[in-house]
Motif scaffolding. Structure first.
Motif, PDB file in Angstrom:
ATOM      1  N   ILE A  55     -39.444  20.749 -29.544  1.00  0.00           N
ATOM      2  CA  ILE A  55     -39.192  20.131 -28.242  1.00  0.00           C
ATOM      3  C   ILE A  55     -37.704  19.879 -28.042  1.00  0.00           C
ATOM      4  O   ILE A  55     -37.173  20.059 -26.948  1.00  0.00           O
ATOM      5  CB  ILE A  55     -39.998  18.821 -28.112  1.00  0.00           C
ATOM      6  N   TYR A  56     -37.023  19.465 -29.108  1.00  0.00           N
ATOM      7  CA  TYR A  56     -35.580  19.214 -29.015  1.00  0.00           C
ATOM      8  C   TYR A  56     -34.822  20.496 -28.675  1.00  0.00           C
ATOM      9  O   TYR A  56     -33.783  20.460 -28.012  1.00  0.00           O
ATOM     10  CB  TYR A  56     -35.075  18.641 -30.338  1.00  0.00           C
ATOM     11  N   LYS A  57     -35.362  21.627 -29.099  1.00  0.00           N
ATOM     12  CA  LYS A  57     -34.712  22.911 -28.870  1.00  0.00           C
ATOM     13  C   LYS A  57     -34.679  23.266 -27.384  1.00  0.00           C
ATOM     14  O   LYS A  57     -33.873  24.093 -26.951  1.00  0.00           O
ATOM     15  CB  LYS A  57     -35.462  23.998 -29.654  1.00  0.00           C
ATOM     16  N   GLN A  58     -35.505  22.640 -26.554  1.00  0.00           N
ATOM     17  CA  GLN A  58     -35.646  23.051 -25.152  1.00  0.00           C
ATOM     18  C   GLN A  58     -34.414  22.846 -24.262  1.00  0.00           C
ATOM     19  O   GLN A  58     -34.270  23.664 -23.325  1.00  0.00           O
ATOM     20  CB  GLN A  58     -36.868  22.347 -24.555  1.00  0.00           C
ATOM     21  N   PRO A  59     -33.560  21.892 -24.266  1.00  0.00           N
ATOM     22  CA  PRO A  59     -33.591  20.671 -25.082  1.00  0.00           C
ATOM     23  C   PRO A  59     -34.262  19.519 -24.334  1.00  0.00           C
ATOM     24  O   PRO A  59     -34.105  19.366 -23.122  1.00  0.00           O
ATOM     25  CB  PRO A  59     -32.101  20.381 -25.270  1.00  0.00           C
TER      26      PRO A  59
END
Length: 372
Positions: free
Chosen positions: A156-160
């Protein structure tokens, strides 16, 4: 299972009031933006009405499904949510305003991070119930769930989307703690998490790079750069301050006219404060407090561990999102994208929260407590 009771009527009424308020405020806050940008002042109203209808069906369905039946599909729901989170990072993901958080075709989109919240609650509740004898150990009782939380957080953080990643992590840890984690393990994790979060914020602030650093500096002093990094915080505070005790009146907000960016979303509480005043803002917070109170009571009086953990996860998710959204609107924490449950525009979030309330209602049927 114990004797069936009526659904918790307080939850039904409170959710109905919050959703109705949300529909009214989404229309009020979005009309000008929708008229200019979309060419249709009723653009957001028509969509939130459709999502509210879908959410009502989802809430009714989940209220009728016996809560323990979700355990049969916990693994499938978990794997499905992870696949969706992976797909959103591929070319199938839709990018909006620099964030890649949606999968969809045309106007129909799915936000995998919202599905992940629901999946995490179902899976963790099921898994902890099945291995409750091992929860006192770190290696077999805690570590596996930390790995799951880390996986969700990373994807989820990667989406960010740090705020949603944070919510999912807090929900998982709270459920594991209630499920039997040792207090020493919990304190250690809480301390490690606090140190890690503080270190990350410190690094971002010291480096001074990227939009995250600007958000932190804007939080410390939004008036230092009111036209750029502090713009959202300043406009939100102006909206809340100008509302006074009783507000300007429904539909009479000034900040929604292209001062506060997309006021129907993350900063809708500021528009509530401007149009309905301090009284209106407090009324909304009281409704959330009532809903949280009922969720806590259901968790405490739940008939078994599975239902207790489900109620804990749902209530924790509600608490964290409400606190973050209102804290951002009042400039009590750095700006981050977090919708106000049941009220902000966002179909996926509305459906997930209403479905979660349906599960809570089903649990309430098997819970013995005063329903007055």
């Amino acid at each position: 299972m114990g004797k069936k009771n009526p659904y918790d009527f307080t939850i039904i009424v409170t959710v109905a009031l919050l959703v109705t308020t949300g529909i009214v405020m989404v229309f009020s806050s979005s009309f000008s933006y929708a008229m200019v940008v979309m060419g249709d002042g009723y653009y957001f109203l028509k969509r939130i009405l459709a999502w509210a209808a879908i959410g009502t069906v989802a809430m009714n369905f989940c209220a009728r499904v016996k809560y323990w039946k979700w355990s049969k599909y916990a693994n499938i729901i978990l794997v499905g949510s992870i696949l969706l989170l992976v797909l959103v990072l591929t070319p199938l993901g839709k990018e909006v305003n620099g964030a890649k958080r949606w999968i969809g075709v045309g106007s129909i989109t799915v936000m995998p991070s919202e599905v992940a919240k629901f999946a995490a609650i179902i899976f963790i509740a099921t898994s902890v119930t099945r291995k409750k004898e091992s929860m006192q150990t770190f290696t077999y009782g805690v570590l596996p769930y930390l790995l799951i939380a880390g996986m969700f957080f990373g994807l989820i953080y990667k989406q960010p989307d740090f705020s949603t990643a944070f919510v999912v992590t807090v929900v998982i840890i709270s459920m594991v703690f209630v499920g039997g984690m040792k207090l020493s393990h919990f304190i250690g994790l809480a301390a490690s998490g606090f140190i890690g979060l503080a270190s990350m914020i410190g690094y971002i602030f010291i480096s001074g790079k990227g939009y995250k650093a600007k958000r932190i500096t804007a939080f410390l002093d939004p008036w230092a750069d009111p036209s750029d990094s502090g713009f959202q915080a300043v406009q939100s505070l102006l909206a809340l301050g100008s509302g006074g005790l009783f507000g300007r009146g429904l539909g009479r907000s000034v900040q929604k006219h292209f001062y506060l960016p997309e006021p129907q979303n993350d900063f809708i509480f500021a528009i509530i404060g401007e149009e309905l005043g301090f009284i209106g803002g407090v009324a909304i917070m009281l409704l959330f407090m009532i809903l949280i109170w009922r969720g806590i009571r259901i968790a405490i009086n739940a008939p078994d561990l599975l239902s207790c953990l489900m109620a804990t996860g749902i209530t924790t998710m509600l608490i964290v999102q409400v606190v973050i959204n209102i804290a951002v609107a009042t400039s009590s924490m750095p700006v981050t994208g977090m919708p106000l449950p049941f009220i902000s525009f966002g179909g996926n979030a509305l459906v997930v929260f209403m479905a979660s309330m349906g599960i809570l209602l089903n649990i309430s049927k098997y819970t013995n407590m005063n329903r007055s």
